[in-house]
Write a protein that holds these residues in place. Sequence first.
Motif, mmCIF file in Angstrom:
data_model
loop_
_atom_site.group_PDB
_atom_site.id
_atom_site.type_symbol
_atom_site.label_atom_id
_atom_site.label_comp_id
_atom_site.label_asym_id
_atom_site.label_seq_id
_atom_site.Cartn_x
_atom_site.Cartn_y
_atom_site.Cartn_z
ATOM 1 N N LEU A 160 7.840 -5.884 -8.670
ATOM 2 C CA LEU A 160 8.673 -4.732 -8.337
ATOM 3 C C LEU A 160 8.567 -4.387 -6.854
ATOM 4 C CD1 LEU A 160 7.980 -2.483 -11.469
ATOM 5 C CD2 LEU A 160 10.103 -3.705 -10.906
ATOM 6 N N LEU A 161 7.356 -4.487 -6.314
ATOM 7 C CA LEU A 161 7.185 -4.225 -4.891
ATOM 8 C C LEU A 161 7.948 -5.232 -4.039
ATOM 9 C CD1 LEU A 161 3.372 -3.349 -4.749
ATOM 10 C CD2 LEU A 161 5.260 -1.830 -4.129
ATOM 11 N N ILE A 162 7.891 -6.506 -4.447
ATOM 12 C CA ILE A 162 8.594 -7.553 -3.689
ATOM 13 C C ILE A 162 10.103 -7.336 -3.758
ATOM 14 C CG2 ILE A 162 9.106 -10.027 -3.617
ATOM 15 C CD1 ILE A 162 6.231 -10.519 -4.606
ATOM 16 N N GLU A 163 10.598 -7.074 -4.943
ATOM 17 C CA GLU A 163 12.051 -6.932 -5.121
ATOM 18 C C GLU A 163 12.603 -5.694 -4.431
ATOM 19 O OE1 GLU A 163 12.705 -9.176 -9.432
ATOM 20 O OE2 GLU A 163 12.438 -6.989 -9.368
ATOM 21 N N ASN A 164 11.764 -4.665 -4.246
ATOM 22 C CA ASN A 164 12.247 -3.417 -3.662
ATOM 23 C C ASN A 164 11.860 -3.244 -2.196
ATOM 24 O OD1 ASN A 164 13.510 -1.762 -6.003
ATOM 25 N ND2 ASN A 164 11.591 -2.525 -6.861
ATOM 26 N N THR A 165 11.328 -4.299 -1.601
ATOM 27 C CA THR A 165 10.966 -4.251 -0.184
ATOM 28 C C THR A 165 11.744 -5.334 0.548
ATOM 29 O OG1 THR A 165 8.728 -3.497 -0.760
ATOM 30 C CG2 THR A 165 9.077 -4.338 1.477
ATOM 31 N N GLU A 166 12.643 -4.944 1.418
ATOM 32 C CA GLU A 166 13.539 -5.890 2.079
ATOM 33 C C GLU A 166 12.769 -6.955 2.850
ATOM 34 O OE1 GLU A 166 16.698 -7.994 3.424
ATOM 35 O OE2 GLU A 166 16.607 -6.480 1.819
ATOM 36 N N ALA A 167 11.701 -6.569 3.548
ATOM 37 C CA ALA A 167 10.936 -7.531 4.350
ATOM 38 C C ALA A 167 10.309 -8.618 3.491
ATOM 39 C CB ALA A 167 9.857 -6.808 5.141
ATOM 40 N N LEU A 168 10.002 -8.315 2.247
ATOM 41 C CA LEU A 168 9.426 -9.290 1.334
ATOM 42 C C LEU A 168 10.514 -10.044 0.571
ATOM 43 C CD1 LEU A 168 6.553 -7.073 -0.182
ATOM 44 C CD2 LEU A 168 6.371 -8.722 1.686
ATOM 45 N N ASN A 169 11.485 -9.308 0.087
ATOM 46 C CA ASN A 169 12.540 -9.909 -0.718
ATOM 47 C C ASN A 169 13.359 -10.924 0.069
ATOM 48 O OD1 ASN A 169 13.827 -10.027 -3.289
ATOM 49 N ND2 ASN A 169 15.562 -8.879 -2.453
ATOM 50 N N VAL A 171 0.849 -1.189 0.000
ATOM 51 C CA VAL A 171 0.000 0.000 0.000
ATOM 52 C C VAL A 171 0.883 1.236 0.000
ATOM 53 C CG1 VAL A 171 -1.756 1.284 1.281
ATOM 54 C CG2 VAL A 171 -1.826 -1.211 1.230
ATOM 55 N N SER A 172 0.645 2.131 -0.940
ATOM 56 C CA SER A 172 1.456 3.349 -1.015
ATOM 57 C C SER A 172 1.081 4.333 0.089
ATOM 58 C CB SER A 172 1.277 4.018 -2.384
ATOM 59 O OG SER A 172 -0.084 4.322 -2.625
ATOM 60 N N LYS A 173 -0.204 4.365 0.441
ATOM 61 C CA LYS A 173 -0.664 5.248 1.498
ATOM 62 C C LYS A 173 -1.710 4.529 2.334
ATOM 63 C CE LYS A 173 -2.796 9.759 2.392
ATOM 64 N NZ LYS A 173 -3.403 10.973 1.771
ATOM 65 N N ILE A 174 -1.443 4.410 3.625
ATOM 66 C CA ILE A 174 -2.373 3.712 4.513
ATOM 67 C C ILE A 174 -3.533 4.630 4.861
ATOM 68 C CG2 ILE A 174 -2.641 2.623 6.767
ATOM 69 C CD1 ILE A 174 0.281 1.807 6.631
ATOM 70 N N SER A 175 -4.759 4.146 4.644
ATOM 71 C CA SER A 175 -5.962 4.904 4.973
ATOM 72 C C SER A 175 -6.859 4.049 5.857
ATOM 73 C CB SER A 175 -6.726 5.293 3.698
ATOM 74 O OG SER A 175 -5.934 6.112 2.868
ATOM 75 N N ARG A 176 -7.408 4.665 6.873
ATOM 76 C CA ARG A 176 -8.296 3.917 7.764
ATOM 77 C C ARG A 176 -9.691 3.845 7.166
ATOM 78 N NH1 ARG A 176 -8.435 3.429 14.167
ATOM 79 N NH2 ARG A 176 -10.427 2.337 14.392
ATOM 80 N N ARG A 177 -10.212 2.620 7.071
ATOM 81 C CA ARG A 177 -11.544 2.396 6.537
ATOM 82 C C ARG A 177 -12.569 2.386 7.671
ATOM 83 N NH1 ARG A 177 -10.161 3.743 1.518
ATOM 84 N NH2 ARG A 177 -9.806 2.003 0.080
ATOM 85 N N ALA A 178 -13.839 2.367 7.273
ATOM 86 C CA ALA A 178 -14.938 2.354 8.237
ATOM 87 C C ALA A 178 -15.046 0.981 8.907
ATOM 88 C CB ALA A 178 -16.247 2.692 7.528
ATOM 89 N N PRO A 179 -15.585 0.932 10.122
ATOM 90 C CA PRO A 179 -15.754 -0.356 10.818
ATOM 91 C C PRO A 179 -16.536 -1.377 10.006
ATOM 92 C CG PRO A 179 -16.123 1.452 12.340
ATOM 93 C CD PRO A 179 -15.980 2.067 10.976
ATOM 94 N N LEU A 180 -17.527 -0.942 9.235
ATOM 95 C CA LEU A 180 -18.302 -1.862 8.400
ATOM 96 C C LEU A 180 -17.410 -2.560 7.390
ATOM 97 C CD1 LEU A 180 -21.002 -3.021 7.381
ATOM 98 C CD2 LEU A 180 -21.236 -0.965 5.965
ATOM 99 N N ILE A 181 -16.515 -1.825 6.761
ATOM 100 C CA ILE A 181 -15.600 -2.416 5.782
ATOM 101 C C ILE A 181 -14.615 -3.348 6.478
ATOM 102 C CG2 ILE A 181 -13.758 -1.870 4.128
ATOM 103 C CD1 ILE A 181 -15.328 0.599 3.359
ATOM 104 N N HIS A 182 -14.161 -2.964 7.646
ATOM 105 C CA HIS A 182 -13.261 -3.843 8.404
ATOM 106 C C HIS A 182 -13.904 -5.209 8.651
ATOM 107 C CE1 HIS A 182 -11.020 -0.133 10.196
ATOM 108 N NE2 HIS A 182 -10.539 -0.486 9.017
ATOM 109 N N ARG A 183 -15.164 -5.202 9.055
ATOM 110 C CA ARG A 183 -15.825 -6.479 9.351
ATOM 111 C C ARG A 183 -16.038 -7.297 8.082
ATOM 112 N NH1 ARG A 183 -19.570 -6.462 14.619
ATOM 113 N NH2 ARG A 183 -18.465 -4.862 15.802
#
Length: 795
Positions: free
Chosen positions: A128-137, A50-62
Amino acid sequence: MAAEANISSRKSNKSRRETAVQGTNDSSIVSKCSTAACGYYKDPFLHHFVSKISRRAPLIHRGYYIRAVAFDRIMKNFLTQHRGFKKQIISLGCGFDSSYFRLKTADLLENTDFYEIDFPDLVRRKRLLIENTEALNSLIEKVEGKPLSPHLELSCVGYHLLGIDLTQLNTLEAALKMCGLNFEHPTFLFSECVMTYMTRRCSTELVKWAAETFENAVFAMYEQINPDDAFGLFMQNHFHSIGSPLKCINSFPSLDAQVKRFHNTGWAWCEALDMNTFYYQCIPSEEQQRIESLEAFDEYEELNLKYSHYFILTASTSKQSTSLISEDVTVQYPSFSQPISDAFTLTLAPSEHQSVRRFGHSTALVNGRYAITTGGFGEIDGRHQRLAEITITDVDTLMSYHVLTSSPDVQYSRMHHVSASLRDGTVYLVGGRQSPYFMCSQILKLRLHISCDQPNISCGESQNFERAPQESEEREIHSRNGLQNMNSEESHVAESKHCSKSEENYSEKPHADSCATVADSAIDLSKDICDLKICDSNVSAEINSRLGGSVGDGGPGASNISSQFRQCWDFDLGQLEVDVVSQTGDLPQERWRHGLVTVDSHGKEKLFLYGGKTKSGGVLDDCFLFDPDSAEWHKLSCGGELPGPRHSHCLSFWCGQVVLTGGLDASHTPVGAVHVLDLTTMTWRTMDLQGSLYPRYSHTAHVSGDNMILVGGVNLHHPPPGVGVLCLKTRVAQEFSLPKQKKDSLLMFHRHSSLQTNPDQVIVFGGGGNCFSFGTHLNRTPVMLDISQCLSLKE
């Protein structure tokens, strides 16, 4: 050239559709990340996608929680079932799913190869995200050398990422072979909201290909069903509007149709549950309580509707001795008789009168003619918000008039409150919330003053709003849910006569607060207040004094209740007066989603309150009587078969008794029982019902003679309830289904209000809700329900 242009156009359209479908992944991954961040489940890898973390509504969370839990359970059951064997997992339409990384760090992928497949452009972004993210790579070990397939974006030990359109099955099979997949090894295939975007032919061919190609396979799928009710049509409209229509939902609209498709394409075993069934029967109660405690939540209707429109399915190429979904739990399917169809009709008000658009509001009837709608959530100037606006609707003409209230000192904007009217036309607003964190403590007392100079409104007592006396009397009785102007002893006499409709000639004379009383009092002051938009307590007191005790005061000298604050609002028909009442006695705990009804207690009108939700999320089981004359609350101590904690229920009054229908219990499960409280003995009993009456909540209820009319509501099953009719004397019930929905005028019968204006008609005001991530739906109302056939069929 024309042929080339057509081909180019088709390719362009196909490309746009693919882009739109891929766009659902970008939205979905943000929601999944927000759900994990709020503690619904653990996944430390989602935020990397996720490029930008956004908080969703409780309904979407469930909504995303239940989806994640279902797949996690099925996948782990598969891995456990084949422990010690070489296994394969194939994610069809993987998107930015992080299952591989989560299972890898949990050491659950021993001797397991993981394959992810999606559109080439999307998997290229994922690589590309996997290769450029140490925790994933750091969790992948690339295989050196030239890729074996041009479709292979990433080839690692135990992990392969392929860019292939799932409609190209020959290419898919060839690429999997080149990656080393063995079609004889136990294989788990899963897809989350993928095949529904494919055509019926393509999706069925994929299901058939998997059954024929793998010797020992399990298929898991999560998708939408039930397309034809209001929520289903609204859901389809949403996906169509974003360019990714649900192509498959109408071909396989039900659980039975989905299971049948898998059996017909070669799968030996198949099971499917809607998500309501999965949540309430397969999730332990301790886990449900944990979820309830994570954040404030007040969208039960939309959650249950969403859960009833999504399902989880598993199929196997071999017979299964145990369920992969429900583990050791035996799922119990409720048995309901089919409702009677085409038994009542809906008539929408003319488009120019469809102005009551809100939900979570309350409506009360004054003088048998004016509906006062307060609070709720709706739209003003293109913005969705809680409403302070009060709407007054003439139920004869269906014209609505809007009073734009506003004050920092008065809690006008509130949701899930209740209102009740007295015979003198006074309306009381009790409880509700302004947000899940801010309860409404004020009781508002509303009084309507109608001016005689309005067109089409007669003020002479004999004309009585241009209605015959009998019609006026019927309106008065039905507006108060069957409350008769009698003392307790007379109430028992009436009950001994069965209180039957045939014996009720509606012969009571209207109360002295007829239109003439209201209008004649108000017109005397018309010159003084014609320009008045708002008045303070002193000005209101002067008006009240000169009116000699107008509507809501019960006559001269009766207005002894202390008012904390008073405001008067002019509108096209006259004036609305609002008092904030100074309450005394056993003050109830602040609450919302409670029940309130006007009752006759020892020959005196009082308000009876039961249950509701608290700020902390608890569900209440207490009950109170409120005396309008003294503004005093009395907490009641009742015995018998107590209803228990309840919210989103309905209260009605019949022959000296309070009737409680439906609601959600302490575990937020819909209740089908009907409870009756005798106000003389203060004893509850559970009514022994015959016939069919669905569990429901967020409905409305009315008493007509001996019949209880239940309108709409929500439960855990499909389709949603329509109209239920219960004879309170014989205890025989019958359900009647909603008419077929019209796509251009969808009606959701929950979070609405309604009034029974004569024995055969109910008028519905508002209704709707925030429909998951699909948008907000607001019914266009008023809507008239002709229930005459329901009553005749019931008899």
